[in-house]
Design an enzyme around this catalytic site. Sequence first.
Site, PDB file in Angstrom:
ATOM      1  N   ALA A  27      50.267  20.806  -8.076  1.00 11.78           N
ATOM      2  CA  ALA A  27      49.844  19.449  -7.690  1.00 11.78           C
ATOM      3  C   ALA A  27      48.604  19.116  -8.503  1.00 11.78           C
ATOM      4  O   ALA A  27      47.574  19.785  -8.366  1.00 11.78           O
ATOM      5  CB  ALA A  27      49.532  19.403  -6.199  1.00 11.78           C
ATOM      6  N   CYS A  58      46.120   4.230   5.328  1.00  9.59           N
ATOM      7  CA  CYS A  58      46.217   3.909   3.909  1.00  9.59           C
ATOM      8  C   CYS A  58      46.528   5.187   3.115  1.00  9.59           C
ATOM      9  O   CYS A  58      47.438   5.209   2.278  1.00  9.59           O
ATOM     10  CB  CYS A  58      44.896   3.282   3.444  1.00  9.59           C
ATOM     11  SG  CYS A  58      44.950   2.621   1.779  1.00  9.59           S
ATOM     12  N   CYS A  59      45.801   6.261   3.393  1.00 11.10           N
ATOM     13  CA  CYS A  59      46.049   7.531   2.694  1.00 11.10           C
ATOM     14  C   CYS A  59      47.434   8.078   3.020  1.00 11.10           C
ATOM     15  O   CYS A  59      48.098   8.648   2.155  1.00 11.10           O
ATOM     16  CB  CYS A  59      45.007   8.573   3.094  1.00 11.10           C
ATOM     17  SG  CYS A  59      43.478   8.472   2.173  1.00 11.10           S
ATOM     18  N   GLY A  71      44.292  22.824  -6.358  1.00  8.81           N
ATOM     19  CA  GLY A  71      42.967  23.161  -6.874  1.00  8.81           C
ATOM     20  C   GLY A  71      41.917  23.200  -5.780  1.00  8.81           C
ATOM     21  O   GLY A  71      40.719  23.079  -6.055  1.00  8.81           O
ATOM     22  N   CYS A  96      40.308   7.326  -4.948  1.00 12.32           N
ATOM     23  CA  CYS A  96      40.533   5.906  -5.209  1.00 12.32           C
ATOM     24  C   CYS A  96      39.193   5.178  -5.311  1.00 12.32           C
ATOM     25  O   CYS A  96      38.215   5.566  -4.652  1.00 12.32           O
ATOM     26  CB  CYS A  96      41.352   5.296  -4.078  1.00 12.32           C
ATOM     27  SG  CYS A  96      43.021   5.956  -3.954  1.00 12.32           S
ATOM     28  N   CYS A 154      37.018   4.031  -2.257  1.00 12.98           N
ATOM     29  CA  CYS A 154      36.665   5.105  -1.308  1.00 12.98           C
ATOM     30  C   CYS A 154      35.888   6.242  -1.960  1.00 12.98           C
ATOM     31  O   CYS A 154      35.790   7.330  -1.391  1.00 12.98           O
ATOM     32  CB  CYS A 154      37.932   5.674  -0.680  1.00 12.98           C
ATOM     33  SG  CYS A 154      38.950   4.423   0.085  1.00 12.98           S
ATOM     34  N   CYS A 190      42.508  13.301   2.560  1.00 13.09           N
ATOM     35  CA  CYS A 190      43.498  12.225   2.528  1.00 13.09           C
ATOM     36  C   CYS A 190      44.704  12.574   3.396  1.00 13.09           C
ATOM     37  O   CYS A 190      45.457  11.695   3.795  1.00 13.09           O
ATOM     38  CB  CYS A 190      43.945  11.949   1.106  1.00 13.09           C
ATOM     39  SG  CYS A 190      44.865  13.303   0.353  1.00 13.09           S
TER      40      CYS A 190
HETATM   41  S1  SF4 Z   1      41.552   7.021  -0.836  1.00 14.43           S
HETATM   42 FE1  SF4 Z   1      41.150   4.975   0.016  1.00 14.43          FE
HETATM   43  S2  SF4 Z   1      42.357   3.496  -1.195  1.00 14.43           S
HETATM   44 FE2  SF4 Z   1      43.089   5.590  -1.651  1.00 14.43          FE
HETATM   45  S3  SF4 Z   1      44.838   5.845  -0.308  1.00 14.43           S
HETATM   46 FE3  SF4 Z   1      43.063   6.703   0.785  1.00 14.43          FE
HETATM   47  S4  SF4 Z   1      42.150   5.018   1.992  1.00 14.43           S
HETATM   48 FE4  SF4 Z   1      43.639   4.135   0.514  1.00 14.43          FE
END
Ligand code: SF4
Length: 241
Positions: free
Chosen positions: A44, A114-115, A138, A198, A201, A225
Site C-alpha cells: 500500500a 469523508c475518510c 509503511g 488531503c 486536513c 483515516c
Molecule cells: S483526509 Fe480529510 S479530505 Fe481526505 S478523505 Fe479524510 S476527511 Fe476527507
Amino acid sequence: MSLLENKDDIKELVDNLNFKQKIDRSIALIKEAYQKYGNSLIVANSLGKDSVCVWDLAKKISPKIRGFIVTTRFKPKETIQFMKKTIAQYPELKVFKNDQEIPDKLYKTDPDRCCYILKVLPARWAIKEMEVNCWITGLRCTEGRTRTDFKEVEERDKGLIKLNPILIWKEREVWQYLALNGVKVNPLYGQGYRSLGCAPCTKITTGEDERAGRWLDTSKCGGECGIHTQPLKINVSGDGI
Ligand code: SF4
C-alpha cells in the site's frame, strides 16, 4: 524460527537495533512474506516518506512486487504530480479513487465519514480487485499516539495479513534510508510537512508527534483515516453513503 511469527518486544527493537539491523530485519520480513504469499502480496503506497521507503525496500526484493495507491479529490497538487511521476516509473502501482458525490465540506462536518468514503472504500476495492492476501504498509510505531500498539505482522481481518516491516524505524532513520538510497520524495516535505494527507486536513506542525498536523482542530486530530483500523477484506460494491 520464522520472522513472520516473531513475538519480539517492539519497543526494545525500536531502541536497541541500529539502522543497519533495522534495514536487514525489514528486508527479511518482506522477503519471507513474498516467498509465502507471492503475487498476492501487495504494497500500500500512500506516497508519503514511509511508503516510498517500504516501496524501495520491496523493489530490492523483487521488481515484480505490485502495489496500490488510494487517492482522493482533495490531495494537494504536489501529491498528484508526484503520484503521476511515480506511476509512470512503476506501472505495477494501481490507483484507486472514489469519485462519487459527497456532501459539501464533509471533511469538516464529518471527517470520519469523508475518510470512510474516500479512503477506506477504495482500499477495500484494491484488496478485493488485486486479490490480496498480504498487504504491506509503511506504518511506524513512533509516528504518533494512534500508532503505538501495532505489530510487525497482524491479522486484524481474517484471511488478510498485514505486514508493517518498518514498524520499528524512527523518523530520522526513514530519512536516513531515503537519502542514502536516493529515493525521491513528495516535494511537500521541503515546505515543512512531516505527515501528508488531503489538503484540507493536513497542516505543518512542529513538536514530538509527527502526525499532529493531521485533522488539526477536529476530534480526529492526529488520528487515523480508517485504513489501518477498519476491516478491509469484506465484500463491497455499494456507494458507502
Ligand atoms: S483526509 Fe480529510 S479530505 Fe481526505 S478523505 Fe479524510 S476527511 Fe476527507
